[in-house]
Design a protein around this motif. Structure first.
Motif, PDB file in Angstrom:
ATOM      1  N   ALA A  13       0.850  -1.190   0.000  1.00  0.00           N
ATOM      2  CA  ALA A  13       0.000   0.000   0.000  1.00  0.00           C
ATOM      3  C   ALA A  13       0.883   1.235   0.000  1.00  0.00           C
ATOM      4  CB  ALA A  13      -0.917   0.011   1.232  1.00  0.00           C
ATOM      5  N   THR A  14       0.362   2.303  -0.575  1.00  0.00           N
ATOM      6  CA  THR A  14       1.056   3.579  -0.510  1.00  0.00           C
ATOM      7  C   THR A  14       0.118   4.644   0.004  1.00  0.00           C
ATOM      8  OG1 THR A  14       0.536   4.054  -2.825  1.00  0.00           O
ATOM      9  CG2 THR A  14       2.678   3.067  -2.375  1.00  0.00           C
ATOM     10  N   VAL A  15       0.719   5.680   0.576  1.00  0.00           N
ATOM     11  CA  VAL A  15      -0.035   6.785   1.158  1.00  0.00           C
ATOM     12  C   VAL A  15       0.507   8.075   0.568  1.00  0.00           C
ATOM     13  CG1 VAL A  15      -0.647   7.959   3.305  1.00  0.00           C
ATOM     14  CG2 VAL A  15      -0.353   5.482   3.303  1.00  0.00           C
ATOM     15  N   ARG A  16      -0.385   8.978   0.184  1.00  0.00           N
ATOM     16  CA  ARG A  16       0.012  10.342  -0.197  1.00  0.00           C
ATOM     17  C   ARG A  16      -0.703  11.282   0.770  1.00  0.00           C
ATOM     18  NH1 ARG A  16      -0.942   8.443  -5.495  1.00  0.00           N
ATOM     19  NH2 ARG A  16      -2.923   9.541  -5.603  1.00  0.00           N
ATOM     20  N   PHE A  66      -5.371  11.185  13.466  1.00  0.00           N
ATOM     21  CA  PHE A  66      -5.935  10.336  12.422  1.00  0.00           C
ATOM     22  C   PHE A  66      -5.850  11.088  11.099  1.00  0.00           C
ATOM     23  CE2 PHE A  66      -7.818   6.703  14.572  1.00  0.00           C
ATOM     24  CZ  PHE A  66      -7.874   7.123  15.894  1.00  0.00           C
ATOM     25  N   LEU A  67      -5.446  10.383  10.071  1.00  0.00           N
ATOM     26  CA  LEU A  67      -5.483  10.919   8.720  1.00  0.00           C
ATOM     27  C   LEU A  67      -6.796  10.485   8.079  1.00  0.00           C
ATOM     28  CD1 LEU A  67      -1.840  10.001   7.603  1.00  0.00           C
ATOM     29  CD2 LEU A  67      -2.662  12.198   8.469  1.00  0.00           C
ATOM     30  N   MET A  68      -7.494  11.444   7.465  1.00  0.00           N
ATOM     31  CA  MET A  68      -8.753  11.152   6.782  1.00  0.00           C
ATOM     32  C   MET A  68      -8.426  11.000   5.299  1.00  0.00           C
ATOM     33  SD  MET A  68     -10.414  11.743   9.610  1.00  0.00           S
ATOM     34  CE  MET A  68     -12.155  11.731   9.239  1.00  0.00           C
ATOM     35  N   CYS A  69      -8.750   9.848   4.752  1.00  0.00           N
ATOM     36  CA  CYS A  69      -8.239   9.495   3.420  1.00  0.00           C
ATOM     37  C   CYS A  69      -9.327   9.107   2.433  1.00  0.00           C
ATOM     38  CB  CYS A  69      -7.290   8.301   3.529  1.00  0.00           C
ATOM     39  SG  CYS A  69      -5.975   8.479   4.742  1.00  0.00           S
ATOM     40  N   LEU A  96      -3.927   5.217  -0.372  1.00  0.00           N
ATOM     41  CA  LEU A  96      -4.679   6.069   0.549  1.00  0.00           C
ATOM     42  C   LEU A  96      -4.187   7.498   0.374  1.00  0.00           C
ATOM     43  CD1 LEU A  96      -4.611   3.693   3.624  1.00  0.00           C
ATOM     44  CD2 LEU A  96      -6.632   4.375   2.358  1.00  0.00           C
ATOM     45  N   VAL A  97      -5.101   8.406   0.082  1.00  0.00           N
ATOM     46  CA  VAL A  97      -4.751   9.813  -0.139  1.00  0.00           C
ATOM     47  C   VAL A  97      -5.316  10.613   1.031  1.00  0.00           C
ATOM     48  CG1 VAL A  97      -4.895  11.760  -1.717  1.00  0.00           C
ATOM     49  CG2 VAL A  97      -4.839   9.423  -2.620  1.00  0.00           C
ATOM     50  N   ALA A  98      -4.425  11.049   1.905  1.00  0.00           N
ATOM     51  CA  ALA A  98      -4.838  11.748   3.125  1.00  0.00           C
ATOM     52  C   ALA A  98      -4.999  13.236   2.841  1.00  0.00           C
ATOM     53  CB  ALA A  98      -3.794  11.519   4.222  1.00  0.00           C
ATOM     54  N   HIS A  99      -6.242  13.719   2.865  1.00  0.00           N
ATOM     55  CA  HIS A  99      -6.520  15.110   2.530  1.00  0.00           C
ATOM     56  C   HIS A  99      -6.927  15.936   3.742  1.00  0.00           C
ATOM     57  CE1 HIS A  99     -10.819  14.165   2.828  1.00  0.00           C
ATOM     58  NE2 HIS A  99     -10.480  13.027   2.284  1.00  0.00           N
ATOM     59  N   ASP A 100      -7.117  15.282   4.876  1.00  0.00           N
ATOM     60  CA  ASP A 100      -7.538  15.998   6.084  1.00  0.00           C
ATOM     61  C   ASP A 100      -7.049  15.213   7.290  1.00  0.00           C
ATOM     62  OD1 ASP A 100     -10.683  17.793   6.735  1.00  0.00           O
ATOM     63  OD2 ASP A 100      -8.694  17.933   7.666  1.00  0.00           O
ATOM     64  N   HIS A 101      -7.246  15.780   8.472  1.00  0.00           N
ATOM     65  CA  HIS A 101      -6.713  15.123   9.650  1.00  0.00           C
ATOM     66  C   HIS A 101      -7.574  15.431  10.863  1.00  0.00           C
ATOM     67  CE1 HIS A 101      -5.160  19.211   9.568  1.00  0.00           C
ATOM     68  NE2 HIS A 101      -4.998  19.135  10.881  1.00  0.00           N
ATOM     69  N   PHE A 102      -7.371  14.627  11.883  1.00  0.00           N
ATOM     70  CA  PHE A 102      -8.049  14.830  13.166  1.00  0.00           C
ATOM     71  C   PHE A 102      -6.983  14.700  14.235  1.00  0.00           C
ATOM     72  CE2 PHE A 102     -11.889  14.665  15.796  1.00  0.00           C
ATOM     73  CZ  PHE A 102     -11.410  14.117  16.968  1.00  0.00           C
ATOM     74  N   ALA A 127     -11.534   6.873   4.755  1.00  0.00           N
ATOM     75  CA  ALA A 127     -10.785   5.789   5.387  1.00  0.00           C
ATOM     76  C   ALA A 127      -9.835   6.432   6.396  1.00  0.00           C
ATOM     77  CB  ALA A 127     -10.005   5.001   4.340  1.00  0.00           C
ATOM     78  N   LEU A 128      -9.596   5.737   7.483  1.00  0.00           N
ATOM     79  CA  LEU A 128      -8.781   6.310   8.555  1.00  0.00           C
ATOM     80  C   LEU A 128      -7.406   5.660   8.609  1.00  0.00           C
ATOM     81  CD1 LEU A 128     -11.400   6.361  11.477  1.00  0.00           C
ATOM     82  CD2 LEU A 128     -10.633   8.304  10.093  1.00  0.00           C
ATOM     83  N   ILE A 129      -6.416   6.479   8.918  1.00  0.00           N
ATOM     84  CA  ILE A 129      -5.103   5.978   9.318  1.00  0.00           C
ATOM     85  C   ILE A 129      -4.810   6.596  10.675  1.00  0.00           C
ATOM     86  CG2 ILE A 129      -2.633   5.910   8.859  1.00  0.00           C
ATOM     87  CD1 ILE A 129      -3.211   6.275   5.910  1.00  0.00           C
ATOM     88  N   GLU A 130      -4.626   5.739  11.659  1.00  0.00           N
ATOM     89  CA  GLU A 130      -4.212   6.232  12.966  1.00  0.00           C
ATOM     90  C   GLU A 130      -2.699   6.359  12.948  1.00  0.00           C
ATOM     91  OE1 GLU A 130      -2.660   3.807  15.462  1.00  0.00           O
ATOM     92  OE2 GLU A 130      -2.035   5.672  16.431  1.00  0.00           O
TER      93      GLU A 130
END
Lengths: 132, 456
Positions: free
Chosen positions: B2-5, B29-32, B43-49, B83-86
């Motif tokens: 998997a890759t993340v941007r 958390f990254l919001m993707c 997973l493309v993280a465009h926002d965060h918590f 989708a979430l990434i902690e």
């Protein structure tokens, strides 16, 4: 929902509010304003206007427009700068060559500000006002 | 795999938060947007918590996030479909999951996957500017399947690879360029999956340069073939490859220099479903096309999927047999920088013609609106090379951080704009257009691209 559909769903009510009845292709590939006011110098006071909506709308502007195939200038003359008649939406259209040139089309992310279907239709009005 | 941007602004906030935890674990958390590209999860993280420090407690069993904070992030994910990434911080230099992390994931990941619409969940640890992570999906028998995150990039003022490849040392073949690239920059370049759209006059120079620089993972898109009439500028092709697809020719050349290079070819136009699927998994796109219709598609893909973009444009204008202008324009577009539409680089006439159907094109040709668009433009290898390698050089600056890179560079070989001779110089007035439609499609994913892909 695609961004193009979102955009058109925001703009079409504006067109309907200003011009009344409109017809729209199921795939949003064209729009017809059923009773577009025609300025003086033509054989009718209103006509249907066809606008074809490109896939890249609004970044890509509409190109050309069509009117009822029977519309003529007063004196039963055909207007200038016409292209071949074309059939869209089960109807025949007299097609006018008409384009946004060099930086004159500038939509913004707000459908109300910047260029939109209403400003394009205003240029159609300008072209028809030439009555030539 | 998997890759993340990650959006630059998002990463700035998250890294600042994580880095502030001197003796405590901090969480975010990254919001993707979750998607797949050639079978790989992206997973493309465009926002965060950001989880406030006061919402985190620690006991013998480890760190715990308060239920209220978890509820808030899960509600956000349910509402938006994200989708979430902690992600949390560790000490030391080489982040890895602890035993407590792994135990927590076994409990938390299934709960998240059961709660949110997204079908993938990620977990990462951060330390000293790098990350380690995995993504999880529900397995066939209600277990948890995991995949390693093999790349995590941020493309703002610099292009950073947060999940570096294992350090295998510097290949002897590139030792002379390392002082320019820096060791970290060289490793970053080698880790990137690079998309190249257009494998012709400009594209083959880009491909050649990237291969020599040490690139190892490519997606190349072109629907055309090697031909006698383009053989004067395809620098990676040979006459023996006449009638071979341009992308196959390029792949062959890359593999002569790096037999282990991963090269995916798409023998189709950029707006094809296959090309879009392949490109949304790349870490950077080089646009080497010859018309603004294709440029709009590439710009849209870059905006929608959060991919940095390098666009190379060259042109020779001829009238009545005389060359009136010859030059080019380079554009480097970060994930938060002015796009091609912002700076008015997309000619409406070319865009209209590109998307017009057969009937509409006939009408446009009939009225003379398509003059010059349906005939091959003049092209010469020297101008292609000048522009392409200038773009590559600026890209290496972006990756290495050698200086601030220029978002737009203009090339004028006939001294039209300045009376001082041929020149190449950065443009000084590059700003985003307030209200840019194309920029508004940033991070919108498939919904921003689907209209440009013809139905199959």
């Amino acid at each position: 929902m695609s961004v193009r559909t979102e955009r058109l769903e925001a703009e079409l009510p504006l067109v309907r509010k200003r011009y009344g009845d409109i017809s729209v292709a199921d795939d949003l590939s064209w729009l017809i304003v059923e009773r577009f006011p025609v300025p003086a110098g033509w054989s009718a006071t209103e006509t249907s206007v066809l606008i074809q909506l490109p896939p890249g709308y609004p970044t890509a502007p509409p190109d050309n427009f069509g009117v009822d195939s029977e519309l003529r200038l007063q004196g039963d003359r055909k207007p200038g700068n016409l292209m071949d008649e074309t059939q869209v939406g089960g109807r025949r259209w007299l097609m006018f060559s008409w384009h946004a040139v060099g930086g004159t089309w500038r939509p913004t992310d707000d459908p109300i500000t910047g260029d939109n279907l209403l400003t394009f239709l205003e240029t159609v009005q300008t072209r028809l006002a030439e009555a030539s | 795999m998997a890759t993340v941007r990650i959006a630059p602004g998002t990463w700035r906030h998250v890294e600042q938060h994580l880095g502030g935890g001197q003796h405590e674990e901090r969480f975010a958390f990254l919001m993707c947007n979750a998607m797949s590209s050639q079978g790989r999860t992206v997973l493309v993280a465009h926002d965060h918590f950001i989880v406030p420090p006061e919402a985190v407690t620690v006991d013998d069993e480890g760190w715990e996030i308060a239920p209220t904070a978890l509820d808030a992030v899960l509600n956000e994910a349910v509402t938006t479909g994200a989708a979430l990434i902690e992600i949390h911080n560790h000490g030391g230099n080489a982040p890895r999951f602890s035993e407590l992390d792994r135990a927590g994931i076994q409990t938390f990941a299934p709960y998240v996957l059961d709660t949110v619409p997204a079908e993938v969940y990620g977990a990462m640890v951060w330390a000293a500017g790098t990350v380690f992570g995995e993504v999880y999906t529900v397995g066939p028998v209600r277990g948890l399947d995991s995949d390693s995150i093999v790349g995590a990039t941020v493309a703002g003022a610099e292009i950073r690879q947060l999940a570096p490849l294992p350090d295998r040392g510097i290949d002897k073949a590139v030792t002379r360029q390392v002082p320019w690239m820096t060791p970290a920059g060289q490793r970053t370049l080698e880790s990137l999956r690079i998309g190249i759209v257009g494998a012709s006059g400009n594209g083959t120079h880009i491909i050649q340069g990237l291969a020599l620089l040490g690139g190892s993972d490519y997606v190349i898109v072109d629907d055309d073939h090697v031909d006698v009439v383009n053989s004067n500028r395809l620098v990676t092709s040979t006459p023996a490859e006449t009638d071979m697809s341009k992308v196959d020719s390029a792949r062959r050349w890359i593999r002569t220099h790096n037999p282990e290079a991963r090269v995916t070819v798409v023998r189709d136009v950029v707006e094809s479903a296959e090309a879009v699927d392949a490109l949304r998994g790349v870490d950077v796109i080089f646009s080497c096309v010859d018309n603004d219709g294709a440029r709009l598609v590439i710009n849209r893909i870059a905006m929608a999927y959060g991919i940095p973009l390098v666009d190379v444009a060259t042109g020779i204008d001829v009238a009545d047999g005389a060359v009136e202008a010859a030059g080019g324009r380079l554009a480097l577009i970060s994930c938060d920088g002015p796009c091609l539409s912002c700076t008015d680089e997309l000619d409406a006439r070319e865009v209209s013609y590109y998307f017009a159907g057969a009937q509409q094109r006939r009408l446009l040709r009939q009225q003379g609106y398509a003059a010059g668009l349906d005939v091959p433009a003049p092209a010469v290898v020297s101008l292609n090379g000048l522009a392409s390698h200038a773009a590559l050089n600026e890209f290496t600056i972006w990756v290495s951080g050698a200086r601030e890179w220029a978002p737009r560079i203009d090339i004028d070989t006939l001294e039209l704009a300045r009376p001082t001779g041929p020149w190449m110089a950065p443009r000084t007035d590059v700003t985003a257009f307030d209200g840019c439609v194309e920029c508004s499609y940033r991070w919108r994913g498939d919904s921003a691209v689907s209209d440009l892909v013809p139905p199959s």
